[in-house]
Enzyme design. Structure first.
Site, short mmCIF file in Angstrom:
data_model
loop_
_atom_site.label_atom_id
_atom_site.label_comp_id
_atom_site.label_asym_id
_atom_site.label_seq_id
_atom_site.Cartn_x
_atom_site.Cartn_y
_atom_site.Cartn_z
N GLU A 114 5.91 5.81 -9.21
CA GLU A 114 5.70 6.10 -7.79
C GLU A 114 6.63 7.24 -7.43
O GLU A 114 7.65 7.46 -8.08
CB GLU A 114 6.01 4.88 -6.92
CG GLU A 114 5.12 3.68 -7.17
CD GLU A 114 3.69 3.86 -6.69
OE1 GLU A 114 3.41 4.79 -5.90
OE2 GLU A 114 2.84 3.07 -7.13
N ASP A 162 -15.17 -3.08 -5.89
CA ASP A 162 -14.01 -3.44 -5.07
C ASP A 162 -13.26 -2.21 -4.61
O ASP A 162 -12.73 -2.18 -3.50
CB ASP A 162 -13.06 -4.38 -5.81
CG ASP A 162 -11.94 -4.83 -4.90
OD1 ASP A 162 -12.22 -5.52 -3.90
OD2 ASP A 162 -10.77 -4.46 -5.16
#
Length: 166
Positions: free
Chosen positions: A83, A108
């Site tokens: 990240e 999804d």
């Protein structure tokens, strides 16, 4: 031997082309009647899953790095991920969604975008081109990588992914 570029690292161009062949029909079905560009979804799958070679994709059919939250009722797995915080890459362990099939994972992913209003607010579903949609994803906070949009556009162009938008 992996091929390295300034933007990303993959095993080979043929691996990516085979991956595109493997997923393009399911991507087009998932994007039908959603105003999502298949070219963007394919580029995201290439980038997020290392052309289907990541453990998250191979073992859990999560080609987009979609994380689990308290609202997620399905299965989850934990993996170390990169990240970016204030432009600095850090490694942290995160929960990710796990799907029984590629079809379930792609469906999804579309639902995830539709129910998270930030994607509508930032224009993901009203974009008139793949490039505009990539920027809308960035504005909506889809990824923390500051070069995410550049990488996606480069993949769209390099692999002529707009052909799947027709």
């Amino acid at each position: 031997m992996p091929i390295k570029s300034a933007l990303y690292t993959f095993n080979s161009m043929s691996t990516i082309i085979e991956f595109i062949k493997k997923i393009n029909h399911e991507v087009k079905k998932s994007c039908a009647n959603t105003r999502l560009f298949p070219s963007v979804m394919i580029a995201q799958a290439i980038l997020e899953s290392n052309a289907g070679k990541s453990k998250l994709a191979m073992l859990h059919n999560n080609y987009f790095g979609i994380k689990s939250t308290k609202m997620w009722a399905g299965n989850s797995v934990h993996y170390l991920t990169t990240e970016y915080q204030n432009g600095i890459a850090i490694k942290i362990k995160q929960p990710f969604r796990s799907y029984p099939s590629m079809k379930d994972g792609f469906a999804d992913r579309v639902k995830f975008l539709q129910v998270n209003k930030r994607y509508t607010v930032h224009g993901v579903f009203t974009s008139i081109s793949p490039e505009e949609q990539v920027l809308a994803f960035l504005k909506a906070g889809y990824a923390t990588d500051p070069n995410y949009a550049i990488k996606l556009v480069a993949l769209i162009r390099k692999y002529d992914l707009k052909q799947f938008d027709l």
